[in-house]
Design a protein around this motif. Structure first.
Motif, PDB file in Angstrom:
ATOM      1  N   ARG A 258     -18.037  52.455  24.119  1.00  0.00           N
ATOM      2  CA  ARG A 258     -16.711  52.230  23.538  1.00  0.00           C
ATOM      3  C   ARG A 258     -16.583  50.797  23.018  1.00  0.00           C
ATOM      4  NH1 ARG A 258     -11.979  53.837  27.403  1.00  0.00           N
ATOM      5  NH2 ARG A 258     -12.366  51.777  28.304  1.00  0.00           N
ATOM      6  N   GLU A 259     -17.088  49.824  23.799  1.00  0.00           N
ATOM      7  CA  GLU A 259     -17.053  48.426  23.367  1.00  0.00           C
ATOM      8  C   GLU A 259     -17.934  48.212  22.139  1.00  0.00           C
ATOM      9  OE1 GLU A 259     -15.191  45.961  24.453  1.00  0.00           O
ATOM     10  OE2 GLU A 259     -14.192  47.335  25.838  1.00  0.00           O
ATOM     11  N   GLU A 260     -19.094  48.891  22.120  1.00  0.00           N
ATOM     12  CA  GLU A 260     -20.009  48.756  20.986  1.00  0.00           C
ATOM     13  C   GLU A 260     -19.380  49.301  19.709  1.00  0.00           C
ATOM     14  OE1 GLU A 260     -24.129  50.933  19.824  1.00  0.00           O
ATOM     15  OE2 GLU A 260     -24.085  49.973  21.799  1.00  0.00           O
ATOM     16  N   LEU A 261     -18.739  50.473  19.817  1.00  0.00           N
ATOM     17  CA  LEU A 261     -18.091  51.064  18.641  1.00  0.00           C
ATOM     18  C   LEU A 261     -16.905  50.223  18.181  1.00  0.00           C
ATOM     19  CD1 LEU A 261     -18.236  54.820  19.712  1.00  0.00           C
ATOM     20  CD2 LEU A 261     -19.516  53.750  17.851  1.00  0.00           C
ATOM     21  N   ALA A 262     -16.158  49.645  19.138  1.00  0.00           N
ATOM     22  CA  ALA A 262     -15.027  48.791  18.778  1.00  0.00           C
ATOM     23  C   ALA A 262     -15.515  47.543  18.043  1.00  0.00           C
ATOM     24  CB  ALA A 262     -14.251  48.400  20.031  1.00  0.00           C
ATOM     25  N   HIS A 263     -16.654  46.991  18.492  1.00  0.00           N
ATOM     26  CA  HIS A 263     -17.216  45.814  17.817  1.00  0.00           C
ATOM     27  C   HIS A 263     -17.659  46.167  16.402  1.00  0.00           C
ATOM     28  CE1 HIS A 263     -19.497  42.133  17.224  1.00  0.00           C
ATOM     29  NE2 HIS A 263     -20.548  42.869  16.881  1.00  0.00           N
ATOM     30  N   MET A 264     -18.298  47.326  16.225  1.00  0.00           N
ATOM     31  CA  MET A 264     -18.741  47.744  14.899  1.00  0.00           C
ATOM     32  C   MET A 264     -17.554  47.967  13.980  1.00  0.00           C
ATOM     33  SD  MET A 264     -21.781  50.383  16.038  1.00  0.00           S
ATOM     34  CE  MET A 264     -21.942  51.025  14.375  1.00  0.00           C
ATOM     35  N   SER A 265     -16.479  48.559  14.515  1.00  0.00           N
ATOM     36  CA  SER A 265     -15.284  48.803  13.722  1.00  0.00           C
ATOM     37  C   SER A 265     -14.657  47.485  13.276  1.00  0.00           C
ATOM     38  CB  SER A 265     -14.281  49.622  14.532  1.00  0.00           C
ATOM     39  OG  SER A 265     -13.091  49.829  13.809  1.00  0.00           O
ATOM     40  N   ALA A 266     -14.582  46.514  14.192  1.00  0.00           N
ATOM     41  CA  ALA A 266     -14.011  45.209  13.853  1.00  0.00           C
ATOM     42  C   ALA A 266     -14.863  44.498  12.804  1.00  0.00           C
ATOM     43  CB  ALA A 266     -13.895  44.350  15.109  1.00  0.00           C
ATOM     44  N   LEU A 267     -16.191  44.643  12.899  1.00  0.00           N
ATOM     45  CA  LEU A 267     -17.085  44.015  11.932  1.00  0.00           C
ATOM     46  C   LEU A 267     -16.894  44.613  10.541  1.00  0.00           C
ATOM     47  CD1 LEU A 267     -19.412  42.058  11.405  1.00  0.00           C
ATOM     48  CD2 LEU A 267     -20.998  43.888  12.037  1.00  0.00           C
ATOM     49  N   ARG A 268     -16.791  45.952  10.468  1.00  0.00           N
ATOM     50  CA  ARG A 268     -16.568  46.591   9.162  1.00  0.00           C
ATOM     51  C   ARG A 268     -15.215  46.189   8.584  1.00  0.00           C
ATOM     52  NH1 ARG A 268     -19.150  51.161  11.665  1.00  0.00           N
ATOM     53  NH2 ARG A 268     -17.109  52.001  12.237  1.00  0.00           N
ATOM     54  N   ARG A 269     -14.198  46.101   9.444  1.00  0.00           N
ATOM     55  CA  ARG A 269     -12.876  45.699   8.970  1.00  0.00           C
ATOM     56  C   ARG A 269     -12.902  44.273   8.429  1.00  0.00           C
ATOM     57  NH1 ARG A 269     -10.468  47.250  12.993  1.00  0.00           N
ATOM     58  NH2 ARG A 269     -10.368  45.333  14.216  1.00  0.00           N
ATOM     59  N   GLN A 271     -15.501  42.770   7.139  1.00  0.00           N
ATOM     60  CA  GLN A 271     -16.235  42.773   5.872  1.00  0.00           C
ATOM     61  C   GLN A 271     -15.364  43.263   4.728  1.00  0.00           C
ATOM     62  OE1 GLN A 271     -19.545  45.225   7.029  1.00  0.00           O
ATOM     63  NE2 GLN A 271     -20.836  43.487   7.621  1.00  0.00           N
ATOM     64  N   ARG A 272     -14.557  44.311   5.007  1.00  0.00           N
ATOM     65  CA  ARG A 272     -13.639  44.812   3.957  1.00  0.00           C
ATOM     66  C   ARG A 272     -12.620  43.751   3.567  1.00  0.00           C
ATOM     67  NH1 ARG A 272     -13.668  49.635   7.078  1.00  0.00           N
ATOM     68  NH2 ARG A 272     -11.646  49.049   7.960  1.00  0.00           N
ATOM     69  N   GLU A 273     -12.065  43.064   4.569  1.00  0.00           N
ATOM     70  CA  GLU A 273     -11.068  42.025   4.280  1.00  0.00           C
ATOM     71  C   GLU A 273     -11.683  40.878   3.489  1.00  0.00           C
ATOM     72  OE1 GLU A 273      -9.668  41.016   8.121  1.00  0.00           O
ATOM     73  OE2 GLU A 273      -8.346  42.775   8.317  1.00  0.00           O
ATOM     74  N   SER A 274     -12.953  40.572   3.805  1.00  0.00           N
ATOM     75  CA  SER A 274     -13.637  39.499   3.075  1.00  0.00           C
ATOM     76  C   SER A 274     -13.844  39.889   1.619  1.00  0.00           C
ATOM     77  CB  SER A 274     -14.978  39.211   3.743  1.00  0.00           C
ATOM     78  OG  SER A 274     -15.692  38.220   3.029  1.00  0.00           O
ATOM     79  N   LEU A 275     -14.195  41.167   1.378  1.00  0.00           N
ATOM     80  CA  LEU A 275     -14.377  41.631  -0.004  1.00  0.00           C
ATOM     81  C   LEU A 275     -13.061  41.587  -0.771  1.00  0.00           C
ATOM     82  CD1 LEU A 275     -16.805  44.653   0.464  1.00  0.00           C
ATOM     83  CD2 LEU A 275     -17.291  42.498  -0.707  1.00  0.00           C
ATOM     84  N   LEU A 276     -11.968  41.980  -0.107  1.00  0.00           N
ATOM     85  CA  LEU A 276     -10.664  41.960  -0.772  1.00  0.00           C
ATOM     86  C   LEU A 276     -10.251  40.535  -1.123  1.00  0.00           C
ATOM     87  CD1 LEU A 276      -8.717  44.641   1.330  1.00  0.00           C
ATOM     88  CD2 LEU A 276      -9.487  44.833  -1.046  1.00  0.00           C
ATOM     89  N   GLU A 285      -8.667  43.930  -9.407  1.00  0.00           N
ATOM     90  CA  GLU A 285      -7.834  44.883  -8.700  1.00  0.00           C
ATOM     91  C   GLU A 285      -8.688  45.624  -7.674  1.00  0.00           C
ATOM     92  OE1 GLU A 285      -4.638  45.324  -8.924  1.00  0.00           O
ATOM     93  OE2 GLU A 285      -4.411  43.792 -10.470  1.00  0.00           O
ATOM     94  N   PRO A 286      -8.079  46.101  -6.585  1.00  0.00           N
ATOM     95  CA  PRO A 286      -8.846  46.859  -5.591  1.00  0.00           C
ATOM     96  C   PRO A 286      -9.550  48.058  -6.223  1.00  0.00           C
ATOM     97  CG  PRO A 286      -6.688  46.269  -4.711  1.00  0.00           C
ATOM     98  CD  PRO A 286      -6.678  45.907  -6.182  1.00  0.00           C
TER      99      PRO A 286
END
Length: 292
Positions: A258-269, A271-276, A285-286
């Motif tokens: 659960r902690e591993e998946l939460a870390h992966m989710s936070a990392l992807r989020r 990365q998306r925010e950095s791209l935006l 535009e998005p």
């Protein structure tokens, strides 16, 4: 370590296992009679001897033919002493009751011996080891090692603060190939399905309580001997405190995933925010093509 690695069912499975532990005859196998079976000819003799009476027993097609185990020690342990200890352990535990064969492996950092015991006993009783048997076997193996000058203690996993079981050999082999084991994939999928669930499982609470009690007993003993006038007692008290501090966290496999998946989710989020943010600075535009 004394660990059950599996059970063979069917003559083909049995022969395959004997070939595996002897590396197709490259490693010598010793039997309960003290005979050393060497080479491919020795392997065939061993396979034939163990298989001949199995074919005649048609009472149960899926019956266990052998119980397979590994007895191992940490890197640097003398492999010859490990082999001698296993030989003495096998004689004391199975002599006059079961056929067995064992092979020393030293191609791994941990010197270890594969011991395969025929499930059908001479008296008709079948070998079906329980947890209590395993604990007794670990004690016996440790005693044999100590008698040969090898420091060994048979401590249960829980007394070392370990909650999670080690991966099975097959799972480790799959991971070493760079693949994801099916059991781990299913566990991850279940964690994802239950991502909103925060209720502890009853058994997980019992694990935490038991580990808390174990650590409390260690610390209570450390406090008691820490008040001693003997410098050796005070030094031991300090080592116990350090031992408890270095114990692994009280996490089960489900918590770790659960902690591993939460870390992966936070990392992807992130990365998306950095791209935006980059798109905003470039005036895009998005969803607009970034190659322009």
């Amino acid at each position: 370590m004394v660990k059950i690695t599996g059970r063979t069912k069917g003559v083909e499975h049995l022969c395959s296992h004997l070939a595996y532990i002897t590396r197709n005859g490259d490693l010598a196998a010793e039997t309960e009679t003290g005979v050393v079976m060497e080479g491919r000819g020795g392997l065939r003799d061993l396979q034939d001897r163990w298989s001949e009476d199995v074919v005649l027993d048609t009472r149960r097609a899926n019956r266990t033919l052998s119980v397979n185990m590994i007895l191992s020690m940490p890197p640097g342990t003398d492999g010859t002493k490990v082999l001698d200890s296993v030989r003495a352990f096998a004689i004391d535990t199975f002599e006059g009751r079961h056929d067995y064969a064992f092979v020393l492996h030293q191609d791994d950092v941990h010197p270890h011996v594969h011991l395969t015991v025929r499930a059908a006993g001479y008296d008709g009783r079948r070998l079906n080891p329980r947890k209590a048997d395993l604990h007794q076997w670990r004690e016996q193996f440790a005693q044999e090692l100590r008698s040969r000058g090898v420091a060994a203690e048979a401590t249960p996993r829980r007394t070392r603060g370990k909650v999670r079981k080690a991966d099975r050999g097959k799972v480790r082999a799959i991971k070493e190939r760079g693949e994801q084991p099916r059991v781990e994939r299913l566990a991850r999928e279940e964690v994802v399905r239950q991502s909103q669930e925060r209720v502890e499982r009853p058994w997980e609470e019992r694990i935490r309580e038991r580990q808390a009690n174990i650590r409390a007993h260690y610390l209570a003993f450390a406090e008691e001997i820490g008040r001693s006038a003997d410098p050796a007692d005070r030094a031991l008290s300090l080592r116990i405190h350090c031992f408890v501090e270095d114990m692994p966290p009280l996490d089960t496999r489900r918590h770790t995933l659960r902690e591993e998946l939460a870390h992966m989710s936070a990392l992807r989020r992130s990365q998306r925010e950095s791209l935006l943010r980059d798109d905003g600075r470039r005036g895009l535009e998005p969803g607009e093509d970034r190659s322009r």
